[in-house]
Design a protein around this motif. Sequence first.
Motif, PDB file in Angstrom:
ATOM      1  N   ASP A   1      19.030  63.281  41.091  1.00  0.00           N
ATOM      2  CA  ASP A   1      19.021  64.557  40.366  1.00  0.00           C
ATOM      3  C   ASP A   1      17.589  65.089  40.311  1.00  0.00           C
ATOM      4  O   ASP A   1      16.636  64.351  40.518  1.00  0.00           O
ATOM      5  CB  ASP A   1      19.561  64.369  38.945  1.00  0.00           C
ATOM      6  CG  ASP A   1      20.991  63.863  38.947  1.00  0.00           C
ATOM      7  OD1 ASP A   1      21.798  64.395  39.710  1.00  0.00           O
ATOM      8  OD2 ASP A   1      21.276  62.913  38.182  1.00  0.00           O
ATOM      9  N   GLY A   2      17.455  66.357  40.005  1.00  0.00           N
ATOM     10  CA  GLY A   2      16.129  66.937  39.875  1.00  0.00           C
ATOM     11  C   GLY A   2      15.745  67.765  41.080  1.00  0.00           C
ATOM     12  O   GLY A   2      16.553  68.004  41.995  1.00  0.00           O
ATOM     13  N   PRO A   3      14.478  68.184  41.126  1.00  0.00           N
ATOM     14  CA  PRO A   3      14.027  69.107  42.185  1.00  0.00           C
ATOM     15  C   PRO A   3      14.085  68.525  43.592  1.00  0.00           C
ATOM     16  O   PRO A   3      14.119  69.269  44.566  1.00  0.00           O
ATOM     17  CB  PRO A   3      12.581  69.432  41.776  1.00  0.00           C
ATOM     18  CG  PRO A   3      12.162  68.293  40.909  1.00  0.00           C
ATOM     19  CD  PRO A   3      13.396  67.864  40.182  1.00  0.00           C
ATOM     20  N   TYR A   4      14.066  67.195  43.709  1.00  0.00           N
ATOM     21  CA  TYR A   4      14.059  66.577  45.043  1.00  0.00           C
ATOM     22  C   TYR A   4      15.393  65.902  45.376  1.00  0.00           C
ATOM     23  O   TYR A   4      15.454  65.049  46.253  1.00  0.00           O
ATOM     24  CB  TYR A   4      12.927  65.558  45.148  1.00  0.00           C
ATOM     25  CG  TYR A   4      11.560  66.180  45.009  1.00  0.00           C
ATOM     26  CD1 TYR A   4      11.007  66.929  46.040  1.00  0.00           C
ATOM     27  CD2 TYR A   4      10.823  66.027  43.833  1.00  0.00           C
ATOM     28  CE1 TYR A   4       9.764  67.513  45.912  1.00  0.00           C
ATOM     29  CE2 TYR A   4       9.563  66.612  43.699  1.00  0.00           C
ATOM     30  CZ  TYR A   4       9.045  67.356  44.736  1.00  0.00           C
ATOM     31  OH  TYR A   4       7.812  67.938  44.610  1.00  0.00           O
ATOM     32  N   ALA A   5      16.449  66.300  44.677  1.00  0.00           N
ATOM     33  CA  ALA A   5      17.754  65.653  44.881  1.00  0.00           C
ATOM     34  C   ALA A   5      18.233  65.765  46.326  1.00  0.00           C
ATOM     35  O   ALA A   5      18.809  64.825  46.868  1.00  0.00           O
ATOM     36  CB  ALA A   5      18.783  66.269  43.937  1.00  0.00           C
TER      37      ALA A   5
END
Length: 200
Positions: free
Chosen positions: A53-57
């Motif tokens: 998860d998150g900006p680099y998922a």
Amino acid sequence: MVSTASAASATDRPQAPARPGIGVTVIGRLAALSCIGFAVVNVVFEMTDRFADGPYAEYASGIAVMNWLVVGLKAMGAAVALLSVAERPRFVPPARLGVLLWGAFAMLGVYALGSVVQAVGMAAGLTGTADQIDVAGVGYVLFFLLLAAGYGVLAISYSRRFGLRKGVALLGVLGAPVVLGLILLAVPTLLAALGLMPAL
């Protein structure tokens, strides 16, 4: 005559290298423990899907490749540290282990010094700001400086015990930046080309 010949033959045999001192042995075990500890962190990241998860998922697969690559390197570092304080050579010829020890010292040294240069740049306002430097970051850099020094001690001790030539140290020190460059530049570039990581 037989006893004299036997004594002469025994004298001609190469003596086994002296065992490492207690201090060097402790350094070797602490270095191995540090490598294993850091490897466990990367394994936990993967087991808990930290980057799912998150900006680099969308790049989780590429990050996983880098994580497992780092785990392998840290496991190798732990094995090298333990083998360097073994009483006799095991599994790896002395010269080859010497190259790995000097390489580990140089690789960690380059990485730690690069972090120091980066911190100095932040403090001077050349890259980022001084506010980005915190206690955790300073501790991280100091830890790697100490780990590099530890591998330096192991490399010197091992080279002396087994009478390794200076070329072994030179090969390890010169080869380390190449390996570090492959890890930090070539592999991420390849993963970016495959769409598994953001472009550099």
